[in-house]
Design a protein around this motif. Structure first.
Motif, mmCIF file in Angstrom:
data_model
loop_
_atom_site.group_PDB
_atom_site.id
_atom_site.type_symbol
_atom_site.label_atom_id
_atom_site.label_comp_id
_atom_site.label_asym_id
_atom_site.label_seq_id
_atom_site.Cartn_x
_atom_site.Cartn_y
_atom_site.Cartn_z
ATOM 1 N N MET A 204 -24.618 15.850 -51.461
ATOM 2 C CA MET A 204 -24.330 14.735 -50.460
ATOM 3 C C MET A 204 -24.312 15.490 -49.097
ATOM 4 O O MET A 204 -23.747 16.708 -48.888
ATOM 5 C CB MET A 204 -22.908 14.274 -50.621
ATOM 6 C CG MET A 204 -22.995 13.038 -51.635
ATOM 7 S SD MET A 204 -21.200 12.233 -51.875
ATOM 8 C CE MET A 204 -21.646 10.893 -52.753
ATOM 9 N N THR A 205 -24.564 14.814 -47.816
ATOM 10 C CA THR A 205 -24.405 15.057 -46.481
ATOM 11 C C THR A 205 -23.636 14.230 -45.839
ATOM 12 O O THR A 205 -23.612 13.018 -46.103
ATOM 13 C CB THR A 205 -25.847 15.455 -46.018
ATOM 14 O OG1 THR A 205 -26.532 14.044 -45.828
ATOM 15 C CG2 THR A 205 -26.779 16.275 -46.838
ATOM 16 N N ARG A 206 -23.063 14.716 -44.784
ATOM 17 C CA ARG A 206 -22.035 14.214 -44.111
ATOM 18 C C ARG A 206 -22.230 14.556 -42.716
ATOM 19 O O ARG A 206 -22.264 15.923 -42.341
ATOM 20 C CB ARG A 206 -20.388 14.072 -44.292
ATOM 21 C CG ARG A 206 -20.274 13.335 -45.813
ATOM 22 C CD ARG A 206 -20.590 11.833 -45.641
ATOM 23 N NE ARG A 206 -20.072 11.294 -46.875
ATOM 24 C CZ ARG A 206 -21.066 10.929 -47.836
ATOM 25 N NH1 ARG A 206 -22.378 11.156 -47.485
ATOM 26 N NH2 ARG A 206 -20.945 10.022 -48.842
ATOM 27 N N HIS A 269 -26.021 9.894 -48.406
ATOM 28 C CA HIS A 269 -26.219 10.323 -47.188
ATOM 29 C C HIS A 269 -25.854 9.268 -45.995
ATOM 30 O O HIS A 269 -25.989 7.913 -46.220
ATOM 31 C CB HIS A 269 -27.796 10.742 -46.910
ATOM 32 C CG HIS A 269 -28.358 11.949 -47.665
ATOM 33 N ND1 HIS A 269 -27.872 12.982 -47.977
ATOM 34 C CD2 HIS A 269 -29.270 11.496 -48.759
ATOM 35 C CE1 HIS A 269 -28.528 13.638 -48.642
ATOM 36 N NE2 HIS A 269 -29.512 12.638 -49.320
ATOM 37 N N GLU A 270 -25.416 9.581 -44.756
ATOM 38 C CA GLU A 270 -24.911 8.688 -43.734
ATOM 39 C C GLU A 270 -26.085 8.480 -42.610
ATOM 40 O O GLU A 270 -26.936 9.335 -42.357
ATOM 41 C CB GLU A 270 -23.610 9.151 -43.107
ATOM 42 C CG GLU A 270 -22.582 9.083 -44.159
ATOM 43 C CD GLU A 270 -21.953 7.854 -44.707
ATOM 44 O OE1 GLU A 270 -22.276 6.761 -44.304
ATOM 45 O OE2 GLU A 270 -20.824 7.998 -45.128
ATOM 46 N N LEU A 271 -25.815 7.318 -42.081
ATOM 47 C CA LEU A 271 -27.017 7.014 -41.198
ATOM 48 C C LEU A 271 -26.222 6.467 -39.736
ATOM 49 O O LEU A 271 -25.074 6.046 -39.905
ATOM 50 C CB LEU A 271 -27.897 5.594 -41.640
ATOM 51 C CG LEU A 271 -28.818 5.745 -42.278
ATOM 52 C CD1 LEU A 271 -29.272 4.535 -43.088
ATOM 53 C CD2 LEU A 271 -30.203 6.600 -41.954
ATOM 54 N N LEU A 272 -26.623 7.143 -38.492
ATOM 55 C CA LEU A 272 -26.251 6.743 -37.366
ATOM 56 C C LEU A 272 -27.100 5.689 -36.679
ATOM 57 O O LEU A 272 -26.771 5.013 -35.675
ATOM 58 C CB LEU A 272 -25.480 7.996 -36.418
ATOM 59 C CG LEU A 272 -24.464 8.498 -36.706
ATOM 60 C CD1 LEU A 272 -24.241 10.033 -36.131
ATOM 61 C CD2 LEU A 272 -23.318 7.492 -36.256
ATOM 62 N N LEU A 273 -28.282 5.879 -36.961
ATOM 63 C CA LEU A 273 -29.421 4.806 -36.423
ATOM 64 C C LEU A 273 -30.214 4.522 -37.533
ATOM 65 O O LEU A 273 -30.918 5.603 -38.102
ATOM 66 C CB LEU A 273 -30.307 5.565 -35.160
ATOM 67 C CG LEU A 273 -29.406 5.123 -33.949
ATOM 68 C CD1 LEU A 273 -29.878 6.116 -32.771
ATOM 69 C CD2 LEU A 273 -29.033 3.823 -33.525
ATOM 70 N N SER A 316 -30.519 10.350 -39.614
ATOM 71 C CA SER A 316 -29.526 10.482 -40.949
ATOM 72 C C SER A 316 -28.930 11.834 -41.119
ATOM 73 O O SER A 316 -29.768 12.763 -40.776
ATOM 74 C CB SER A 316 -30.502 9.981 -41.875
ATOM 75 O OG SER A 316 -30.018 10.050 -43.154
ATOM 76 N N SER A 317 -28.090 11.841 -41.802
ATOM 77 C CA SER A 317 -27.166 13.145 -41.836
ATOM 78 C C SER A 317 -28.125 14.130 -43.032
ATOM 79 O O SER A 317 -27.815 15.429 -42.959
ATOM 80 C CB SER A 317 -25.820 12.860 -42.807
ATOM 81 O OG SER A 317 -26.103 12.442 -44.095
ATOM 82 N N ASP A 318 -29.117 13.687 -43.463
ATOM 83 C CA ASP A 318 -29.893 14.470 -44.259
ATOM 84 C C ASP A 318 -31.436 14.912 -43.311
ATOM 85 O O ASP A 318 -31.960 15.632 -43.883
ATOM 86 C CB ASP A 318 -30.299 13.889 -45.615
ATOM 87 C CG ASP A 318 -31.040 12.738 -45.689
ATOM 88 O OD1 ASP A 318 -30.872 11.763 -44.691
ATOM 89 O OD2 ASP A 318 -31.770 12.365 -46.318
#
Length: 339
Positions: A204-206, A269-273, A316-318
């Motif tokens: 996982m990535t953050r 994985h997390e997204l900011l846009l 994305s965090s990845d």
């Protein structure tokens, strides 16, 4: 990262209300604002014990403490009287709790946010700024969906406010390193008490943002907001396995690792846009600004003459550079997150 203007004169004599002001962010933000020449800071929250702790910690005559809930519109209206800037940080935030108590979360995160908007508009505060999260992007869980709804409500308020002067904007960022309920303090507590950490997936990535960086983003947004914006910082990310290895090397206690099933609504994985928002976003040296899909190019060029469109497909965090294990160790040591 966004940087605040050196003089900070915008805050001189201003009266500021922080909803959810006794949380991790609210406490750090209060300390930051007290270092400026503000008028008063009103802390609005439901937690009387934490209000007492904050009062004893800061012992500053500029602080005011108000018990209340954003669900209670009339109480909120009294809190907002004669306020210049509202920072809306109150929310129910824990993903599993939101999944199992959905309407309670809706009442706070959506209905409560609309109350903040209505009261700020009626009292004609200068700026109302909402604190959002990466989980609002392509939300998989209810918490993220309520935060996306909050963002939409805040940005839309700029359309229906009429001739009222209040500007509405948001900031959006990832989990703050070491904030209450986040992974780092959870791991440290598990190491100290159980000699084991529970992890869902080591790949996982953050996104990684420190509290100081989050505060700088908020103050920058207050200084720069014209209304309509969602301010987003440029961040690196980390892989969960690197975080675990960094903690192992820093820890004086040996510990084991146990894999557990992912929590309801948890992302790899997390997204900011997301790929759709990219089309309505502009880039600056230290961050991005997401604008409404109906924002006119003519207005954009006038308000943001130094902006440029984004070239990436997704934020994305990845897809962003990862912080190495050794860099993580330095960050953890600097902020005293050592088991």
């Amino acid at each position: 990262m966004f940087k605040i203007k050196k003089n900070c004169e915008l805050f001189n004599g201003k009266n500021i209300l922080i909803t959810g002001g006794t949380g991790s962010l609210g406490t750090a933000l209060t300390e930051k604002l007290l270092s400026l020449d503000v008028g008063t800071i009103r802390i609005f929250s439901r937690d009387e014990n934490k209000q007492i702790q904050l009062e004893e910690k800061f012992n500053d005559k500029r602080l005011r403490f108000l018990i209340g809930d954003v669900r209670d519109k009339e109480r909120l209206r009294r809190a907002v009287e004669n306020i210049d800037i509202v920072i809306h940080a109150a929310a129910l935030k824990h993903v599993p709790i939101a999944e199992y108590n959905p309407f309670e979360v809706i009442k706070t995160n959506i209905n409560g946010s609309q109350n903040v908007i209505d009261v700020s508009m009626d009292e004609e505060v200068d700026l109302c700024l909402a604190i959002s999260t990466d989980k609002a992007v392509s939300p998989l869980n209810l918490y993220g969906a309520t935060k996306l709804s909050m963002e939409k409500l805040f940005i839309a308020a700029n359309h229906f406010k009429g001739k009222r002067k209040t500007k509405f904007s948001c900031v959006r960022y990832g989990n703050v390193l070491g904030s209450r309920g986040s992974v780092v303090p959870k791991f440290i507590e598990q190491i100290k008490s159980q000699k084991i950490i529970t992890i869902t997936d080591p790949t996982m990535t953050r996104f990684n943002i420190t509290m100081d960086e989050a505060l700088d983003l908020i103050l920058h947004a207050i200084q720069s907001s014209k209304g309509y914006e969602v301010f987003i910082p440029k961040l690196k990310s980390y892989v969960l396995s690197d975080l675990v290895e960094a903690l192992k090397e820093l820890s004086s206690t040996a510990f084991k690792q146990k894999n557990i099933p992912s929590r309801p609504g948890e992302k790899m994985h997390e997204l900011l846009l997301n790929k759709y928002e990219i089309n309505y976003s502009i880039e600056f040296k230290n961050g991005y600004v997401l604008l409404p899909s109906d924002f006119q190019i003519k207005s954009l060029n006038k308000l943001y003459p130094k902006s440029k469109p984004l070239s990436m497909e997704v934020y994305s965090s990845d897809h962003v550079p990862h912080i190495s294990k050794n860099e993580l160790k330095k960050v953890l040591k600097k902020h005293n997150f050592v088991p």
